[in-house]
Motif scaffolding. Sequence first.
Motif, PDB file in Angstrom:
ATOM      1  N   TYR A 188      17.851  43.913   4.099  1.00  0.00           N
ATOM      2  CA  TYR A 188      17.150  43.728   2.825  1.00  0.00           C
ATOM      3  C   TYR A 188      15.987  42.764   3.007  1.00  0.00           C
ATOM      4  O   TYR A 188      16.172  41.642   3.450  1.00  0.00           O
ATOM      5  CB  TYR A 188      18.121  43.177   1.778  1.00  0.00           C
ATOM      6  N   LEU A 189      14.776  43.226   2.657  1.00  0.00           N
ATOM      7  CA  LEU A 189      13.577  42.402   2.762  1.00  0.00           C
ATOM      8  C   LEU A 189      12.984  42.154   1.385  1.00  0.00           C
ATOM      9  O   LEU A 189      13.108  42.981   0.483  1.00  0.00           O
ATOM     10  CB  LEU A 189      12.514  43.103   3.612  1.00  0.00           C
ATOM     11  N   PHE A 190      12.327  41.012   1.265  1.00  0.00           N
ATOM     12  CA  PHE A 190      11.602  40.680   0.043  1.00  0.00           C
ATOM     13  C   PHE A 190      10.162  40.397   0.423  1.00  0.00           C
ATOM     14  O   PHE A 190       9.882  39.865   1.492  1.00  0.00           O
ATOM     15  CB  PHE A 190      12.236  39.463  -0.644  1.00  0.00           C
ATOM     16  N   SER A 191       9.243  40.742  -0.470  1.00  0.00           N
ATOM     17  CA  SER A 191       7.820  40.555  -0.180  1.00  0.00           C
ATOM     18  C   SER A 191       7.319  39.230  -0.743  1.00  0.00           C
ATOM     19  O   SER A 191       7.993  38.578  -1.544  1.00  0.00           O
ATOM     20  CB  SER A 191       7.010  41.699  -0.778  1.00  0.00           C
ATOM     21  N   ASN A 192       6.101  38.892  -0.355  1.00  0.00           N
ATOM     22  CA  ASN A 192       5.454  37.677  -0.847  1.00  0.00           C
ATOM     23  C   ASN A 192       5.309  37.698  -2.373  1.00  0.00           C
ATOM     24  O   ASN A 192       5.272  36.653  -3.011  1.00  0.00           O
ATOM     25  CB  ASN A 192       4.077  37.516  -0.199  1.00  0.00           C
TER      26      ASN A 192
END
Length: 125
Positions: free
Chosen positions: A109-113
């Motif tokens: 799971y990735l989150f963006s700026n």
Amino acid sequence: MSTETTTEATIKTKRQELIELSQVAKMRQESDCEGMSINEILIDEFYTDEVNTVFHTFWDWKYKGYKVKKGEKAFLIWGRKRSSKKEAETETNTESDEANGYKFFPVCYLFSNNQVEPINNAENN
């Protein structure tokens, strides 16, 4: 429907969406994105836009001094492949034991700026 069942159904749905997106990425990889991994194609071609430019895991953002905003949904990519065998079968190392093992690609799971804020700002609000 219980919460656990709902959560499992959501995970299966998200995983299936990632599989379908990965199939498209695989075609792109074979045609004009040679040298890029499926994850790199997913991020560059499907997730990156004018507001979502930098991607990290929850813990990476936290280490960098950021907090994921409440309610944000993660971008999914593939994690590192894992292998496992039943404990009882680890005593011998034959080809039949290898066949009984299984390989699994977990979801990462990735989150963006655009989905994070500095921890200091989060505490002041």
